[in-house]
Enzyme design. Structure first.
Site, PDB file in Angstrom:
ATOM      1  CG  ASP A  26      32.682  23.976  59.611  1.00 18.90           C
ATOM      2  OD1 ASP A  26      33.198  23.105  58.879  1.00 18.90           O
ATOM      3  OD2 ASP A  26      32.990  24.141  60.810  1.00 18.90           O
ATOM      4  CG  ASN A  28      35.249  19.764  58.780  1.00 20.21           C
ATOM      5  OD1 ASN A  28      34.937  20.953  58.868  1.00 20.21           O
ATOM      6  ND2 ASN A  28      36.383  19.364  58.253  1.00 20.21           N
ATOM      7  CG  ASP A  30      37.391  23.056  59.562  1.00 24.11           C
ATOM      8  OD1 ASP A  30      36.280  23.607  59.328  1.00 24.11           O
ATOM      9  OD2 ASP A  30      38.184  22.742  58.655  1.00 24.11           O
ATOM     10  CG  ASP A  34      33.170  22.052  54.867  1.00 29.63           C
ATOM     11  OD1 ASP A  34      32.006  21.764  54.528  1.00 29.63           O
ATOM     12  OD2 ASP A  34      33.564  22.020  56.060  1.00 29.63           O
ATOM     13  CD  GLU A 260      37.605  41.213  39.994  1.00 32.18           C
ATOM     14  OE1 GLU A 260      37.411  41.712  41.098  1.00 32.18           O
ATOM     15  OE2 GLU A 260      38.673  40.672  39.701  1.00 32.18           O
ATOM     16  CG  HIS A 334      34.553  37.728  47.153  1.00 30.70           C
ATOM     17  ND1 HIS A 334      34.014  37.797  45.878  1.00 30.70           N
ATOM     18  CD2 HIS A 334      35.889  37.773  46.999  1.00 30.70           C
ATOM     19  CE1 HIS A 334      34.992  37.872  45.005  1.00 30.70           C
ATOM     20  NE2 HIS A 334      36.142  37.852  45.640  1.00 30.70           N
TER      21      HIS A 334
HETATM   22  O1  TEU Z   1      39.562  41.271  42.989  1.00 30.26           O
HETATM   23  C1  TEU Z   1      40.326  42.223  42.354  1.00 30.26           C
HETATM   24  C2  TEU Z   1      39.851  43.505  42.749  1.00 30.26           C
HETATM   25  O2  TEU Z   1      39.491  44.247  41.916  1.00 30.26           O
HETATM   26  C3  TEU Z   1      39.777  43.764  44.217  1.00 30.26           C
HETATM   27  O3  TEU Z   1      41.047  43.910  44.685  1.00 30.26           O
HETATM   28  C4  TEU Z   1      38.958  44.937  44.502  1.00 30.26           C
HETATM   29  O4  TEU Z   1      39.472  46.095  43.938  1.00 30.26           O
HETATM   30  C5  TEU Z   1      38.954  45.106  45.980  1.00 30.26           C
HETATM   31  O5  TEU Z   1      38.435  43.945  46.519  1.00 30.26           O
HETATM   32  C6  TEU Z   1      38.098  46.271  46.372  1.00 30.26           C
HETATM   33  O6  TEU Z   1      36.837  46.092  45.903  1.00 30.26           O
HETATM   34  C7  TEU Z   1      39.793  39.953  42.743  1.00 30.26           C
HETATM   35  C8  TEU Z   1      39.075  39.106  43.763  1.00 30.26           C
HETATM   36  O7  TEU Z   1      37.683  39.260  43.633  1.00 30.26           O
HETATM   37  C9  TEU Z   1      39.570  39.460  45.109  1.00 30.26           C
HETATM   38  O8  TEU Z   1      38.882  38.802  46.135  1.00 30.26           O
HETATM   39  C10 TEU Z   1      41.032  39.118  45.144  1.00 30.26           C
HETATM   40  O9  TEU Z   1      41.567  39.546  46.355  1.00 30.26           O
HETATM   41  C11 TEU Z   1      41.805  39.764  43.985  1.00 30.26           C
HETATM   42  O10 TEU Z   1      41.158  39.626  42.739  1.00 30.26           O
HETATM   43  C12 TEU Z   1      43.131  39.108  43.803  1.00 30.26           C
HETATM   44  O11 TEU Z   1      42.976  37.853  43.218  1.00 30.26           O
HETATM   45 CA    CA Z   2      35.034  22.853  57.508  1.00 33.87          CA
END
Ligand code: TEU
Ligand code: CA
Length: 571
Positions: A26, A28, A30, A34, A260, A334
């Site tokens: 971050d 700034n 908040d 970013d 993905e 993530h």
């Molecule tokens: O993820 C799709 C997806 O396959 C996820 O929902 C996954 O099954 C779940 O996170 C369990 O592992 C993508 C993105 O990477 C995710 O962050 C989004 O939430 C999702 O699409 C919707 O856009």
């Molecule tokens: Ca920020």
């Protein structure tokens, strides 16, 4: 395998580092990471030696799903900065020899996108067919499962036009209608817009879901619930659309693409990534992620760490892409928990070695490695006790659904300590000052309290740190094309604690030994292809990397400590 016969590509030789902007830095105060924060940390990113950064969505978004709900594909999310910041970031990366891959989220938009605002106004609005609608007079729509709906229902009734719209994810993420050529053209134009700015590729969010079945037929009950993912990924025109996208957009640039690959398996992946089909370069699969976990991300067996199964899955994937296409390797991102907590051990006495061992694996397999930020310092799961600490709509929805059904919410919370997505979304731990140096304000998601000891500053100059091990392993892969292109052969497939394999290119043979367990092992040397006359001293001379300071052999065995990782040059 011979290097001269390899179809060499920069993206096959690249190491990808993923940045989740919200949690990186971050700038700034908040509490939200970013783009300027990333700019401040560019020298750090360069110091890792990685080639490509994949940036999670930073487009304009109301953030129902942290940027995966886009309301304007050509603007930057206000919380993250503006277009000038983005251009500066891109230039800063390029100046350091790092490529930038953006997230492409085009299975759905936000319900706050102008297209959807128009689409829901009237049945004859020009944007009506940008989305999937089911008129209410046709009765209840056919069953469709939603990832993020409180009821698990992907159809949402919309009053103004007396119709239901389709949303595979949250109700604020309506699915775009790829059947409509105008929509496709808008998407392609938008992709050109970003490529003309100079970006180096796209990671394509749930791209396998874009083609829907005509007339929305009822699927067999065997495909209801989460099993519907496999149906979603088999839309009849998926490959037609990707080939069109390739022709209209991708083929015009020297860029990389990665799907993905929800619902992609070893029997169908080649259709997506075989070069002669002109679709995408790479795919990442989910087959290993489901080992030991079930619906709603609950743990389904005690034997969560089923290494034999894991080796089998990963070896089958390597085989599926050994002559056509190209593989990817990852543990976390993530959407998954921290790799060290999920795949090895975050117990204080093991965390550092275990994370180095996993790093050795990721960077010594065939396939492009996708490495998630923070794993290089061995960050581990935060393990929230309380649902109120969670931000992720997936955990929150599933909690609410479980509560509504009278299910065991305590068990769900316990399981999410291991599997929950927010575990990987806690801020990067830069140093031991307040909030780990991530922000001067209140972080949007709590910082893992172990930041006082696990942080970049502490590891930066310590020779044997996780961070410096990662840098060393990156260098090793960059210097050894055998680790990129070499044939992979699994050894001792039935071993429950050891993952061992060779990589073979031209005359070189490398042996990778990974102890995936918390107990020491001794393994028969001959079974590993090490001659029984080789002694510890001799073998040590051929060790390319080792996460311990020593390596031990007896006359007949190799000894590995808990979570030890060693790569030995056999030839
Ligand atoms: O993820 C799709 C997806 O396959 C996820 O929902 C996954 O099954 C779940 O996170 C369990 O592992 C993508 C993105 O990477 C995710 O962050 C989004 O939430 C999702 O699409 C919707 O856009
Ligand atoms: Ca920020």
């Amino acid at each position: 395998m011979k290097l001269a016969e390899m179809n060499r590509k920069w993206w096959k030789e690249a190491i990808v580092y993923q940045i989740y902007p919200r949690s990186f830095q971050d700038s700034n105060g908040d509490g939200v990471g970013d783009l300027r924060g990333i700019i401040e940390r560019l020298d750090y990113i360069q110091s890792l030696g990685v080639d490509v950064v994949w940036l999670n969505p930073c487009y304009r978004s109301p953030n129902d799903d942290n940027g995966y709900d886009i309301s304007d594909y050509r603007e930057i999310m206000s919380e993250f900065g503006n277009m000038a910041d983005f251009e500066e970031l891109l230039a800063g990366m390029h100046a350091r020899g790092i490529k930038l891959v953006m997230d492409l989220v085009v299975n759905h938009s936000s319900d706050e996108h102008e297209w959807f605002k128009q689409s829901r106004l009237s049945r004859d609005n020009p944007y009506r067919d940008y989305y999937h609608w089911w008129p209410a007079e046709k009765g209840t729509p056919p069953t469709r499962w939603s990832y993020f709906d409180v009821e698990g229902n992907a159809w949402k009734y919309d009053e103004p036009t007396d119709a239901y719209y389709l949303h595979y994810f949250s109700e604020k993420q309506p699915d775009l209608n790829w059947e409509n050529p105008e929509l496709r053209k808008e998407i392609y134009d938008m992709m050109h817009f970003w490529f003309k700015k100079g970006i180096d590729g796209f990671r394509m969010d749930v791209i396998t879901f874009i083609s829907k079945h005509d007339g929305y037929p009822e699927f067999d009950v065997a495909y209801h619930g989460q099993n519907m993912i496999d149906m979603y990924a088999q839309g009849p025109r998926l490959h037609e659309y990707l080939q069109e996208m390739n022709k209209e957009v991708l083929s015009n640039y020297d860029i990389m693409t990665v799907a993905e690959g929800q619902g992609t398996h070893t029997h169908n992946v080649v259709e997506l990534v075989d070069e002669s089909r002109n679709e995408l370069n790479m795919n990442y699969h989910f087959d290993h992620q489901s080992i030991g976990v079930g619906a709603r991300y609950l743990l389904i067996d005690e034997d969560f760490q089923d290494l034999v199964k894991f080796k089998q899955v990963m070896s089958e994937w390597d085989g599926a892409l050994s002559s056509e296409g190209w593989n990817t390797i990852y543990f976390g991102n993530h959407d998954f928990p921290r790799m060290v907590s999920r795949w090895a051990s975050d117990a204080p006495e093991h965390r550092a070695n275990a994370s180095k061992m996993l790093t050795t694996y990721l960077l010594s397999m065939r396939g492009t490695p996708y490495y998630y930020m923070g794993d290089e310092i061995g960050m581990s799961n935060i393990k929230f006790d309380n649902i109120d600490d969670y931000n992720d709509l997936m955990t929150i929805n599933w909690y609410n659904l479980t509560q509504k059904e009278g299910g065991d919410t305590h068990a769900l919370l316990e399981a999410h300590k291991i599997t929950g997505r927010d575990n990987a979304r806690t801020p990067i731990q830069w140093d031991n000052t307040a909030n780990a140096g991530f922000t001067t304000g209140k972080p949007w998601l709590k910082v893992n309290p172990n930041y006082t000891s696990v942080n970049v500053a502490e590891q930066q100059n310590r020779a044997d740190s996780e961070l410096n091990y990662f840098r060393k392993m990156v260098r090793l892969r960059k210097d050894n094309l055998t680790l990129v292109y070499g044939q992979y052969a699994l050894l001792l497939p039935e071993h429950k604690q050891l993952y061992a394999y060779t990589r073979h290119l031209d005359d070189e043979v490398l042996l990778v030994l990974l102890n995936y367990s918390d107990t020491a092992l001794s393994i028969d040397k001959v079974a590993l292809g090490i001659s029984d006359t080789t002694d510890t001293k001799e073998a040590s001379a051929f060790i390319l990397i080792n996460n311990f300071s020593d390596f031990e052999m007896t006359n007949s065995t190799v000894v590995l400590r808990p979570y030890q990782a060693v790569i030995i040059k056999l030839k």
